[in-house]
Design an enzyme around this catalytic site. Structure first.
Site, short mmCIF file in Angstrom:
data_model
loop_
_atom_site.label_atom_id
_atom_site.label_comp_id
_atom_site.label_asym_id
_atom_site.label_seq_id
_atom_site.Cartn_x
_atom_site.Cartn_y
_atom_site.Cartn_z
N GLU A 48 62.90 -80.59 -75.51
CA GLU A 48 63.19 -81.64 -74.53
C GLU A 48 64.50 -81.34 -73.78
O GLU A 48 65.33 -82.23 -73.57
CB GLU A 48 63.27 -83.01 -75.22
CG GLU A 48 61.95 -83.47 -75.79
CD GLU A 48 62.01 -84.87 -76.39
OE1 GLU A 48 61.19 -85.71 -76.00
OE2 GLU A 48 62.89 -85.10 -77.24
N GLU A 106 53.88 -83.86 -78.11
CA GLU A 106 54.20 -85.00 -78.97
C GLU A 106 53.40 -86.20 -78.48
O GLU A 106 53.80 -86.89 -77.55
CB GLU A 106 55.70 -85.31 -78.95
CG GLU A 106 56.55 -84.25 -79.62
CD GLU A 106 58.02 -84.64 -79.73
OE1 GLU A 106 58.34 -85.83 -79.46
OE2 GLU A 106 58.82 -83.77 -80.07
#
Length: 588
Positions: A158, A234
């Site tokens: 991320e 995710e």
């Protein structure tokens, strides 16, 4: 040897289109003797891949150390994935977030003067390179191209939500490739155009994170990456909990519907989490977006497979959805049955925590208050002590307290300064003849996301009393794991009645051997628990969790030891085990 590659529209396994059906399972959050069981239950769900982060600080508590024993044995974990006939995706960071202490970055890293975190800074990259070379020495022999299970490795994590240093990402790619990574390299970012641009490189395959609004999120990914397989790295099927908040859950049918929408368009998926596990010891992270919020011990995450490894309604719903798109084994994971219930009321021995701290050795002397970094403490507790002369009621203050300070005058508790309340001061009572001021400082978990990653812990100076500098400190790290042993209680008589904190208490009892247990902590204040020397993590009366999971693998059935660190006070001095977990109230 088999091959795995990125095609125009699909992942390609030996040249044929392949859909990744993966589940997140962090080996460092699960007892190693449970790994095979949890992996098998992922396959029974219909998954073909296991994804795991690698927590740098779990393996390297100090620079020059790389521990792969016990719960840190990544090689054994990957071999068990292979033995179950499944693939693996490895995400070694170096930053992982994961609601894990400091996002996986080791505390010692922050003690390097001038180090630049998550960017192409020489000192940081030198440490990262050392780490990745050690991790990848385990991973690369286990790549699918060499007959193993690993089909992909992720670069950073991320990163688009944090920075945009493309040279940093290129350097990570170089280190991975130089270490022998042959499988595809991935990046993972939220489904926002700016984050997708900032967090990846043209030569890396992008994936996204989301838990709903599938078509919208995949459109963002396709705009950023016109070709290649669509993957949600995710798929948020649950969420994590903070102390003092509610227990997060998602509706099983709604989550299953979102999963169906993703699979219906040919997408690949990694369930985050498939099985969460537990933040044992001092491993929980924290968030701070204006208010500091440490995470609870349970990382159940409302995942399809619960913290104790039992199937949930969400497991059943996901299994049915997956069966529409891939073969699902006939055998499914079992649901929970009641755990043993028992109560231990006698045989307690208790000793005051501040009374036994001296057995840990001598402290160090400081003119001004040091941080935990200054005294090389990665996590846990530090005792600060100084002498104060004659005082009237006066205000004790610091620039900041990170994270929770219990304050004592001549051994008597006078108050708490709690970061989560944005507090940094309290009033001390009069001490006409002077007194010894002691502060027990608890690091409640390092921030794992955002700009406060890597911040110092402890008392942040200057320290003042009545507006004047307070100097001359004796500072001692308090290794509570070292104190939670039988010798600490040698010579102590059996105690009765409520437990006054801060103190350590010990019971011995024959617990049901090999059985998972749920320890009821609802009658206690705040502290930690050890069973047979294993630090189960923190409890706190502010909730939401009111139980702690005790894995059966640590229960011997013969004179099992239970040690309690109570920081506040426990009016209920009994030890109770209940039939099921109590994770707290929800918001619906």
């Amino acid at each position: 040897m088999p091959t795995f590659a990125i095609g125009e529209q699909d992942f390609l396994l030996d040249g044929e289109p392949h859909r990744i059906l993966s589940g997140a399972l962090h080996y460092f959050r699960v007892h190693p003797d449970m790994w095979a069981d949890r992996i098998r239950k992922a396959r029974q769900l219909g998954l073909n891949t296991i994804e795991t982060y690698v927590a740098w600080n779990a393996h390297a508590p100090e620079r020059g150390v790389f521990d792969t024993t016990g719960q840190r044995d990544l090689g054994r974990f990957l071999d068990l994935v292979e033995a179950e006939g499944m693939h693996a995706i490895v995400r070694p960071g170096p930053y992982i977030c994961a609601e894990w202490d400091n996002g996986g970055l080791p505390a010692w890293l922050m003690r390097i003067p001038g180090v630049g975190v998550r960017r192409n800074e020489p000192q940081y990259m030198a440490a990262v390179t050392e780490y990745l070379q050690q991790v990848l020495a385990i991973v690369t022999p286990r790549q699918i191209t060499r007959g193993g299970p690993v089909v992909a490795v992720q670069i950073e994590n991320e990163y688009g939500a944090y920075g945009d240093d493309k040279d940093y990402l290129r350097e990570l790619v170089r280190v991975n490739r130089d270490a022998g990574v042959e499988v595809p390299l991935l990046t993972c970012d939220q489904a926002e155009a700016e984050m997708q641009e900032r967090g990846s490189l043209p030569e890396l395959h992008r994936t996204v994170t989301f838990g709903s609004r599938t078509a919208e999120k995949l459109a963002v990914l396709r705009a950023a990456q016109p070709t290649g397989p669509l993957m949600c790295m995710e798929f948020w099927n649950g969420w994590f909990d903070h102390w003092g908040a509610h227990h997060h859950v998602t509706d099983a049918a709604a989550s299953a519907g979102d999963l169906d929408a993703l699979l219906a368009v040919g997408g690949s998926v990694n369930l985050y989490m498939f099985h969460g596990g537990t933040n044992m010891g001092f491993t929980n992270g924290a968030n701070d977006k204006g208010v500091y919020q440490p995470l609870v011990t349970s990382y159940d995450y409302d995942a399809p497979l619960a913290e104790d490894g039992t199937a949930t309604a969400k497991y059943d719903a996901f299994r049915e959805v997956i069966s529409r798109y891939a073969p699902v084994p006939a055998e499914s994971a079992p649901h929970r049955t009641p755990a043993p219930e028992l109560t231990i009321e006698g045989g307690r021995r208790t000793v005051g925590l501040l009374d036994v701290v001296a057995t840990l050795g001598e402290g160090s002397s400081w003119d001004e208050v040091p941080t935990h970094e200054d005294v090389a403490v990665a996590s846990g507790f530090v005792r600060y002590r100084t002498a104060v002369a004659h005082i009237e009621p006066s205000v004790l203050a610091f620039d900041e307290v990170r994270d929770r300070a219990q304050v004592f005058l001549d051994g008597v508790a006078v108050g708490v300064i709690d970061r989560s309340e944005r507090a940094r001061s309290l009033t001390l009572p009069a001490a006409p003849h002077g007194a010894t001021l002691e502060i027990l400082l608890e690091d409640q978990g390092r921030v794992n996301y955002g700009t406060r990653i890597g911040e110092a812990k402890g008392l942040i100076g200057p320290a003042t009393l009545a507006g004047k500098p307070l100097l001359g400190w004796d500072v001692l790290p308090v290794d509570v794991d070292a104190l939670a042993v039988e010798s600490t209680f040698a010579g102590e008589c059996e105690a009765a009645g409520p437990i006054a904190g801060p103190s350590l208490s010990r019971w011995t009892s024959d617990l049901p051997a090999g059985r998972d247990l749920f320890l009821d902590v609802s009658g206690w204040g705040k502290g930690m628990v050890w069973v047979n020397g294993v630090n189960l993590g923190r409890y706190w009366s502010k909730g939401p969790t009111a139980t702690m999971y005790v894995p059966g693998q640590i229960v011997t059935g013969q004179a099992d030891s239970i040690v309690l660190l109570e920081l506040l006070g426990a009016p209920d001095a009994a030890v109770r085990f209940v039939a099921a977990p109590q994770l707290g109230h929800t918001d619906f």
